[in-house]
Design an enzyme around this catalytic site. Structure first.
Site, PDB file in Angstrom:
ATOM      1  N   ASN A 118       1.001  -1.300  -0.155  1.00  0.00           N
ATOM      2  CA  ASN A 118      -0.139   0.010   0.136  1.00  0.00           C
ATOM      3  C   ASN A 118       0.890   1.314   0.013  1.00  0.00           C
ATOM      4  O   ASN A 118       1.765   1.431   1.228  1.00  0.00           O
ATOM      5  CB  ASN A 118      -0.942  -0.126   1.346  1.00  0.00           C
ATOM      6  CG  ASN A 118      -1.741   1.322   1.329  1.00  0.00           C
ATOM      7  OD1 ASN A 118      -1.581   2.169   0.451  1.00  0.00           O
ATOM      8  ND2 ASN A 118      -2.433   1.503   2.601  1.00  0.00           N
ATOM      9  N   LYS A 172       0.020   4.366  -0.245  1.00  0.00           N
ATOM     10  CA  LYS A 172      -0.427   5.433   0.186  1.00  0.00           C
ATOM     11  C   LYS A 172      -0.204   6.700  -0.920  1.00  0.00           C
ATOM     12  O   LYS A 172      -0.163   6.507  -2.121  1.00  0.00           O
ATOM     13  CB  LYS A 172      -0.205   5.866   1.613  1.00  0.00           C
ATOM     14  CG  LYS A 172      -0.272   4.458   2.335  1.00  0.00           C
ATOM     15  CD  LYS A 172      -0.130   4.618   3.940  1.00  0.00           C
ATOM     16  CE  LYS A 172      -0.017   3.549   4.624  1.00  0.00           C
ATOM     17  NZ  LYS A 172       0.056   3.606   5.938  1.00  0.00           N
ATOM     18  N   HIS A 227      -9.478   1.396   5.004  1.00  0.00           N
ATOM     19  CA  HIS A 227      -8.072   1.644   5.653  1.00  0.00           C
ATOM     20  C   HIS A 227      -8.516   2.610   6.927  1.00  0.00           C
ATOM     21  O   HIS A 227      -9.102   3.521   6.719  1.00  0.00           O
ATOM     22  CB  HIS A 227      -7.025   2.172   4.463  1.00  0.00           C
ATOM     23  CG  HIS A 227      -5.624   2.091   5.288  1.00  0.00           C
ATOM     24  ND1 HIS A 227      -5.252   3.096   6.055  1.00  0.00           N
ATOM     25  CD2 HIS A 227      -4.544   1.259   4.965  1.00  0.00           C
ATOM     26  CE1 HIS A 227      -4.098   2.958   6.454  1.00  0.00           C
ATOM     27  NE2 HIS A 227      -3.766   1.428   5.825  1.00  0.00           N
ATOM     28  N   GLU A 245      -6.724   5.216   7.825  1.00  0.00           N
ATOM     29  CA  GLU A 245      -6.467   6.542   7.483  1.00  0.00           C
ATOM     30  C   GLU A 245      -7.741   7.226   6.678  1.00  0.00           C
ATOM     31  O   GLU A 245      -8.117   8.135   7.258  1.00  0.00           O
ATOM     32  CB  GLU A 245      -5.151   6.499   6.559  1.00  0.00           C
ATOM     33  CG  GLU A 245      -4.068   6.380   7.387  1.00  0.00           C
ATOM     34  CD  GLU A 245      -2.720   5.682   6.475  1.00  0.00           C
ATOM     35  OE1 GLU A 245      -2.859   5.875   5.349  1.00  0.00           O
ATOM     36  OE2 GLU A 245      -1.742   5.316   7.422  1.00  0.00           O
ATOM     37  N   GLU A 269      -5.074  -4.283  10.975  1.00  0.00           N
ATOM     38  CA  GLU A 269      -4.162  -3.323  10.762  1.00  0.00           C
ATOM     39  C   GLU A 269      -4.463  -2.671  12.317  1.00  0.00           C
ATOM     40  O   GLU A 269      -5.118  -1.852  11.998  1.00  0.00           O
ATOM     41  CB  GLU A 269      -4.231  -2.226   9.696  1.00  0.00           C
ATOM     42  CG  GLU A 269      -3.907  -3.317   8.474  1.00  0.00           C
ATOM     43  CD  GLU A 269      -3.293  -1.865   7.524  1.00  0.00           C
ATOM     44  OE1 GLU A 269      -2.206  -2.391   7.000  1.00  0.00           O
ATOM     45  OE2 GLU A 269      -3.855  -0.997   7.169  1.00  0.00           O
ATOM     46  N   GLY A 319       2.793   2.628  10.598  1.00  0.00           N
ATOM     47  CA  GLY A 319       3.592   3.920  10.489  1.00  0.00           C
ATOM     48  C   GLY A 319       4.575   4.403  11.974  1.00  0.00           C
ATOM     49  O   GLY A 319       4.941   5.283  11.958  1.00  0.00           O
ATOM     50  N   SER A 367       3.526  -1.554  10.503  1.00  0.00           N
ATOM     51  CA  SER A 367       5.119  -1.722  10.591  1.00  0.00           C
ATOM     52  C   SER A 367       5.589  -3.144  10.253  1.00  0.00           C
ATOM     53  O   SER A 367       6.478  -3.613  10.823  1.00  0.00           O
ATOM     54  CB  SER A 367       5.684  -1.278  12.074  1.00  0.00           C
ATOM     55  OG  SER A 367       5.369   0.121  12.314  1.00  0.00           O
ATOM     56  N   GLY A 385       5.279   1.798   4.446  1.00  0.00           N
ATOM     57  CA  GLY A 385       6.476   2.373   4.292  1.00  0.00           C
ATOM     58  C   GLY A 385       7.696   1.146   3.750  1.00  0.00           C
ATOM     59  O   GLY A 385       8.149   1.528   2.850  1.00  0.00           O
TER      60      GLY A 385
HETATM   61  P1  13P Z   1       3.161   0.804   7.396  1.00  0.00           P
HETATM   62  O1  13P Z   1       3.747  -0.374   7.037  1.00  0.00           O
HETATM   63  O2  13P Z   1       3.965   2.049   7.131  1.00  0.00           O
HETATM   64  O3  13P Z   1       3.090   0.864   9.078  1.00  0.00           O
HETATM   65  O4  13P Z   1       1.736   0.979   7.125  1.00  0.00           O
HETATM   66  C1  13P Z   1       0.781   0.134   7.034  1.00  0.00           C
HETATM   67  C2  13P Z   1      -0.114   0.243   6.536  1.00  0.00           C
HETATM   68  O5  13P Z   1      -1.187   1.117   6.847  1.00  0.00           O
HETATM   69  C3  13P Z   1      -0.592  -0.648   5.223  1.00  0.00           C
HETATM   70  O6  13P Z   1      -1.952  -0.353   4.856  1.00  0.00           O
END
Ligand code: 13P
Length: 252
Positions: free
Chosen positions: A9, A11, A95, A97, A167, A173, A212, A234
């Site tokens: 992902n 983002k 998601h 976010e 998640e 993150g 993460s 990330g």
């Molecule tokens: P990170 O791997 O950056 O923590 O993000 C996870 C995520 O939100 C994947 O959708």
């Protein structure tokens, strides 16, 4: 029985040109891995360019979001047929976010999941608790309720096409990953809830962990019985890093 699904992902990262450069570096690194599903979810603006680069490979394309309507006066939105035409086999919905920053409700997530299935796209439905909810001992209740409401419109005969992503919001993150045991506990609970809703099809639904995930911790997470892949933010932005995570999901 369940093929692991390793999904990137991105983002709001990577232009179309940057996505192409990623594909050029990534595809040779995963060319010999055939026992996992590999999925890249770039921003909408990079989908077409990436689709051309991925043609003939086993790497699938995903949207990061969708509007449940087919077309209409919805400025800034993208519909399921648009994702189909550009070559998406998957699409992320719900998601955290989007839930937190754009106020998406479970009901909207449910409508998106249903619309995607109607157009032959596999929804990756995200659920997860906040740190506060976990500390209050409400993880099972929160995740169970999100799951039930977000999947409320999915017909049982289509359930096997779903992917669920657990998640935990506190792990996204932050560099703070759930331990494999802690994640497995929630994954087992999700599997049980899916069983109550969909019966035997629950055993065929991949449940990804996200939050993460890194090359260093992927194998430990993916070794758990009910962890069938990862949704990676990330650490998916760099080709070698994501390739190492994909390899951790493949056969030893
Ligand atoms: P990170 O791997 O950056 O923590 O993000 C996870 C995520 O939100 C994947 O959708």
């Amino acid at each position: 029985m369940r093929r692991p699904v390793l999904a990137a992902n991105w983002k709001m990262h990577k232009t179309a040109r940057e996505a192409e450069a990623f594909a050029d570096a990534f595809l040779p690194r995963v060319a010999r891995i055939d026992d996992v599903e590999i999925v890249l979810a770039p921003p909408f603006t990079a989908l077409a360019a990436l689709a051309r680069r991925l043609a003939g490979s086993r790497v699938a394309l995903a949207g990061q979001n969708v509007n449940p309507e087919k077309q209409g006066a919805f400025t800034g939105e993208v519909s399921p047929p648009m994702l189909v035409e550009v070559g998406c086999a998957f699409c992320i919905v719900g998601h955290s976010e989007r839930r937190a920053l754009y106020g998406e409700s479970d009901a909207l997530v449910a409508a998106k999941a249903r619309a995607l299935l109607e157009h032959g796209i596999r929804p990756i439905v995200c659920v997860g608790e906040t740190l506060e909810q976990r500390e209050q001992g409400r993880t099972a209740a929160v995740v169970g309720a999100q799951l039930r409401a977000s999947l409320a419109s999915v017909p049982a005969e289509r359930a096997a096409e779903l992917v669920v992503a657990y998640e935990p919001v506190w792990a996204i993150g932050t560099g703070r990953t759930a331990t494999p045991e802690l994640a497995q506990e929630v994954h087992a609970l999700i599997r049980a809830r899916l069983g109550e809703q969909f019966g035997a099809a629950a055993d065929r639904i991949p449940i990804q962990y996200g939050g993460s995930v890194k090359p260093e911790n992927a194998a430990g997470l993916l070794a758990q019985k009910d962890i069938d892949g990862a949704l990676v933010g990330g650490a998916s932005l760099e080709a070698e890093s994501f390739a190492r995570i994909v390899r951790a999901g493949g056969a030893p």
